[in-house]
Structures are given as C-alpha cells and as structure tokens.
Design a protein around this motif. Structure first.
Motif, PDB file in Angstrom:
ATOM      1  N   LEU A  68       0.849  -1.186   0.000  1.00  0.00           N
ATOM      2  CA  LEU A  68       0.000   0.000   0.000  1.00  0.00           C
ATOM      3  C   LEU A  68       0.889   1.242   0.000  1.00  0.00           C
ATOM      4  CD1 LEU A  68      -2.342  -1.365   2.796  1.00  0.00           C
ATOM      5  CD2 LEU A  68      -2.791  -1.392   0.331  1.00  0.00           C
ATOM      6  N   PRO A  69       1.570   1.518  -1.126  1.00  0.00           N
ATOM      7  CA  PRO A  69       2.564   2.593  -1.154  1.00  0.00           C
ATOM      8  C   PRO A  69       1.992   3.982  -0.860  1.00  0.00           C
ATOM      9  CG  PRO A  69       2.175   1.735  -3.363  1.00  0.00           C
ATOM     10  CD  PRO A  69       1.459   0.829  -2.419  1.00  0.00           C
ATOM     11  N   ARG A  70       0.777   4.243  -1.254  1.00  0.00           N
ATOM     12  CA  ARG A  70       0.216   5.572  -0.986  1.00  0.00           C
ATOM     13  C   ARG A  70      -0.026   5.803   0.503  1.00  0.00           C
ATOM     14  NH1 ARG A  70      -4.220   7.164  -5.299  1.00  0.00           N
ATOM     15  NH2 ARG A  70      -3.971   9.106  -4.163  1.00  0.00           N
ATOM     16  N   LEU A  71      -0.126   4.724   1.250  1.00  0.00           N
ATOM     17  CA  LEU A  71      -0.277   4.819   2.707  1.00  0.00           C
ATOM     18  C   LEU A  71       1.050   4.607   3.439  1.00  0.00           C
ATOM     19  CD1 LEU A  71      -3.540   2.725   3.207  1.00  0.00           C
ATOM     20  CD2 LEU A  71      -3.309   5.211   3.115  1.00  0.00           C
ATOM     21  N   GLY A  72       2.079   4.191   2.706  1.00  0.00           N
ATOM     22  CA  GLY A  72       3.347   3.853   3.349  1.00  0.00           C
ATOM     23  C   GLY A  72       3.203   2.618   4.217  1.00  0.00           C
ATOM     24  N   ALA A  73       2.407   1.658   3.752  1.00  0.00           N
ATOM     25  CA  ALA A  73       2.052   0.509   4.587  1.00  0.00           C
ATOM     26  C   ALA A  73       2.091  -0.801   3.798  1.00  0.00           C
ATOM     27  CB  ALA A  73       0.659   0.713   5.167  1.00  0.00           C
ATOM     28  N   TYR A  74       2.149  -1.887   4.561  1.00  0.00           N
ATOM     29  CA  TYR A  74       2.052  -3.241   4.023  1.00  0.00           C
ATOM     30  C   TYR A  74       0.999  -3.970   4.839  1.00  0.00           C
ATOM     31  CZ  TYR A  74       6.502  -2.124   1.859  1.00  0.00           C
ATOM     32  OH  TYR A  74       7.478  -1.524   1.130  1.00  0.00           O
ATOM     33  N   ASN A  75       0.091  -4.655   4.151  1.00  0.00           N
ATOM     34  CA  ASN A  75      -0.919  -5.441   4.851  1.00  0.00           C
ATOM     35  C   ASN A  75      -0.589  -6.914   4.666  1.00  0.00           C
ATOM     36  OD1 ASN A  75      -3.395  -5.533   6.405  1.00  0.00           O
ATOM     37  ND2 ASN A  75      -4.249  -6.552   4.620  1.00  0.00           N
ATOM     38  N   PHE A  76      -0.415  -7.602   5.790  1.00  0.00           N
ATOM     39  CA  PHE A  76      -0.120  -9.032   5.778  1.00  0.00           C
ATOM     40  C   PHE A  76      -1.381  -9.791   6.153  1.00  0.00           C
ATOM     41  CE2 PHE A  76       3.881  -6.951   6.496  1.00  0.00           C
ATOM     42  CZ  PHE A  76       4.752  -7.641   5.675  1.00  0.00           C
ATOM     43  N   VAL A  77      -1.709 -10.795   5.368  1.00  0.00           N
ATOM     44  CA  VAL A  77      -2.850 -11.666   5.655  1.00  0.00           C
ATOM     45  C   VAL A  77      -2.275 -13.040   5.977  1.00  0.00           C
ATOM     46  CG1 VAL A  77      -4.959 -12.696   4.746  1.00  0.00           C
ATOM     47  CG2 VAL A  77      -4.366 -10.333   4.156  1.00  0.00           C
ATOM     48  N   LEU A  78      -2.542 -13.493   7.190  1.00  0.00           N
ATOM     49  CA  LEU A  78      -2.024 -14.760   7.687  1.00  0.00           C
ATOM     50  C   LEU A  78      -3.182 -15.733   7.844  1.00  0.00           C
ATOM     51  CD1 LEU A  78      -0.418 -12.197   9.029  1.00  0.00           C
ATOM     52  CD2 LEU A  78       0.792 -13.981  10.220  1.00  0.00           C
ATOM     53  N   GLU A  79      -3.175 -16.796   7.066  1.00  0.00           N
ATOM     54  CA  GLU A  79      -4.233 -17.802   7.092  1.00  0.00           C
ATOM     55  C   GLU A  79      -3.967 -18.822   8.197  1.00  0.00           C
ATOM     56  OE1 GLU A  79      -6.881 -17.697   5.178  1.00  0.00           O
ATOM     57  OE2 GLU A  79      -6.243 -16.111   3.814  1.00  0.00           O
ATOM     58  N   GLN A  80      -5.031 -19.344   8.771  1.00  0.00           N
ATOM     59  CA  GLN A  80      -4.936 -20.348   9.832  1.00  0.00           C
ATOM     60  C   GLN A  80      -3.966 -19.890  10.925  1.00  0.00           C
ATOM     61  OE1 GLN A  80      -4.051 -24.169   8.065  1.00  0.00           O
ATOM     62  NE2 GLN A  80      -5.552 -23.849   6.450  1.00  0.00           N
ATOM     63  N   ALA A  81      -4.212 -18.680  11.415  1.00  0.00           N
ATOM     64  CA  ALA A  81      -3.299 -18.047  12.364  1.00  0.00           C
ATOM     65  C   ALA A  81      -3.881 -17.859  13.756  1.00  0.00           C
ATOM     66  CB  ALA A  81      -2.868 -16.689  11.813  1.00  0.00           C
ATOM     67  N   LEU A  82      -5.157 -18.212  13.948  1.00  0.00           N
ATOM     68  CA  LEU A  82      -5.798 -17.915  15.224  1.00  0.00           C
ATOM     69  C   LEU A  82      -6.413 -19.149  15.877  1.00  0.00           C
ATOM     70  CD1 LEU A  82      -7.415 -14.535  14.182  1.00  0.00           C
ATOM     71  CD2 LEU A  82      -5.379 -14.881  15.585  1.00  0.00           C
ATOM     72  N   ALA A  83      -5.785 -20.288  15.679  1.00  0.00           N
ATOM     73  CA  ALA A  83      -6.206 -21.541  16.310  1.00  0.00           C
ATOM     74  C   ALA A  83      -7.694 -21.833  16.114  1.00  0.00           C
ATOM     75  CB  ALA A  83      -5.847 -21.537  17.796  1.00  0.00           C
ATOM     76  N   GLY A  84      -8.204 -21.523  14.939  1.00  0.00           N
ATOM     77  CA  GLY A  84      -9.601 -21.807  14.631  1.00  0.00           C
ATOM     78  C   GLY A  84     -10.512 -20.598  14.690  1.00  0.00           C
ATOM     79  N   GLY A  85     -10.042 -19.507  15.262  1.00  0.00           N
ATOM     80  CA  GLY A  85     -10.868 -18.299  15.341  1.00  0.00           C
ATOM     81  C   GLY A  85     -11.527 -18.130  16.688  1.00  0.00           C
ATOM     82  N   VAL A  86     -12.215 -17.022  16.851  1.00  0.00           N
ATOM     83  CA  VAL A  86     -12.753 -16.625  18.144  1.00  0.00           C
ATOM     84  C   VAL A  86     -13.724 -17.634  18.741  1.00  0.00           C
ATOM     85  CG1 VAL A  86     -14.659 -15.234  17.260  1.00  0.00           C
ATOM     86  CG2 VAL A  86     -13.618 -14.647  19.434  1.00  0.00           C
ATOM     87  N   SER A  87     -14.482 -18.325  17.931  1.00  0.00           N
ATOM     88  CA  SER A  87     -15.474 -19.261  18.479  1.00  0.00           C
ATOM     89  C   SER A  87     -14.900 -20.649  18.763  1.00  0.00           C
ATOM     90  CB  SER A  87     -16.667 -19.376  17.530  1.00  0.00           C
ATOM     91  OG  SER A  87     -16.252 -19.902  16.298  1.00  0.00           O
ATOM     92  N   LYS A  88     -13.667 -20.918  18.327  1.00  0.00           N
ATOM     93  CA  LYS A  88     -13.088 -22.244  18.511  1.00  0.00           C
ATOM     94  C   LYS A  88     -11.815 -22.257  19.347  1.00  0.00           C
ATOM     95  CE  LYS A  88     -14.918 -24.007  14.246  1.00  0.00           C
ATOM     96  NZ  LYS A  88     -14.716 -24.637  12.990  1.00  0.00           N
ATOM     97  N   ALA A  89     -11.082 -21.161  19.351  1.00  0.00           N
ATOM     98  CA  ALA A  89      -9.768 -21.148  19.981  1.00  0.00           C
ATOM     99  C   ALA A  89      -9.849 -21.139  21.498  1.00  0.00           C
ATOM    100  CB  ALA A  89      -8.983 -19.927  19.512  1.00  0.00           C
ATOM    101  N   LEU A  90      -8.895 -21.772  22.100  1.00  0.00           N
ATOM    102  CA  LEU A  90      -8.771 -21.764  23.555  1.00  0.00           C
ATOM    103  C   LEU A  90      -7.645 -20.827  23.998  1.00  0.00           C
ATOM    104  CD1 LEU A  90      -9.125 -25.586  24.226  1.00  0.00           C
ATOM    105  CD2 LEU A  90     -10.886 -23.819  24.400  1.00  0.00           C
ATOM    106  N   THR A  91      -7.081 -20.086  23.054  1.00  0.00           N
ATOM    107  CA  THR A  91      -5.974 -19.196  23.377  1.00  0.00           C
ATOM    108  C   THR A  91      -6.484 -17.901  23.998  1.00  0.00           C
ATOM    109  OG1 THR A  91      -6.015 -18.226  21.168  1.00  0.00           O
ATOM    110  CG2 THR A  91      -4.545 -20.100  21.500  1.00  0.00           C
TER     111      THR A  91
END
Length: 132
Positions: A68-91
C-alpha cells in the motif's frame, strides 16, 4: 569494490506501527511506516516468507502481503493463524490483536546512521546509566 555500509539490527517497531484485525481463523496485520523514507526498507525485509518464519508454528497457512505505497504501509494476511478463530480457539488472544506486537518485534537491518539507530543507541545509554 563498493564500500559496504555498516548495519544495525532494530525491532520493526522502531520504524513502524501496526493494526490488526481478524475474520475467523484469518489474521490481518497492517504495518505502517512512521516515515515514508522507510517504506522501501521495510518492504525489502518484511517479506511474506520472513513474516511466516517469524510467527513459526503459530501460522499454519499461507502468508500474503499487499503493498500500500500511498499509505506507506504493508498489509499481511495470515491464514490459519488464530487456532480456529474466536469461536473455537482456547488461546488468550483469539482476536489476534496482540499479534501486531509480535510482528513489530521482528528485527530489521538499517544503516548505522539511520535516525532510529541513533535513537535506539541513545535509549540503551539511558538505560545503562539509570540502572547504576
């Protein structure tokens, strides 16, 4: 032979801040350079491969980066990164908000005369004198 400029390792948080969000088991972290002059330096070193290695086994899927050069930013998308997501994770952090701090702890190499390197060295001197 060109002279090699000495480098210093700094945590990414000396050059950028970050925001995180989630959808299910997918985490999105946007890294935003404080100074536009550091945008390219961050991009050279914060590659999807390096980010995946930094998170290790916490990320089971792909890591993609959107520039995102106009923002001076990079957006990273990480798949399978939250142990199943809010409704499944025990973290503790099922939404992944703290994961932006994890990414900002990744080190980057900057020229020795970079302003952030000088600030970092000054902070270390202050810590050394205050602990005595």
């Amino acid at each position: 032979m060109p002279e090699i400029e000495p480098k210093v390792s700094l945590p990414l948080y000396d050059l950028a801040h970050a925001r995180a969000g989630d959808k299910g088991d997918t985490l999105s972290i946007c890294v935003i350079a404080y100074d536009r002059a550091d945008y390219a330096l961050i991009g050279e070193q914060a590659t999807p491969e390096r980010v995946a290695a930094h998170f290790g086994d916490d990320v089971k899927g792909a890591v993609r980066r959107y520039d995102l050069p106009r923002l001076g930013a990079y957006n990273f998308v990480l798949e399978q990164a939250l142990a199943g997501g809010v409704s499944k994770a025990l973290t503790l952090d099922t939404h992944g908000k703290a994961k932006s701090g994890t990414l900002l702890a990744m080190t980057v190499e900057v020229p020795q005369d970079h302003p952030a390197a000088a600030r970092n060295a000054e902070d270390r001197r202050d810590e050394d004198t205050s602990s005595k």
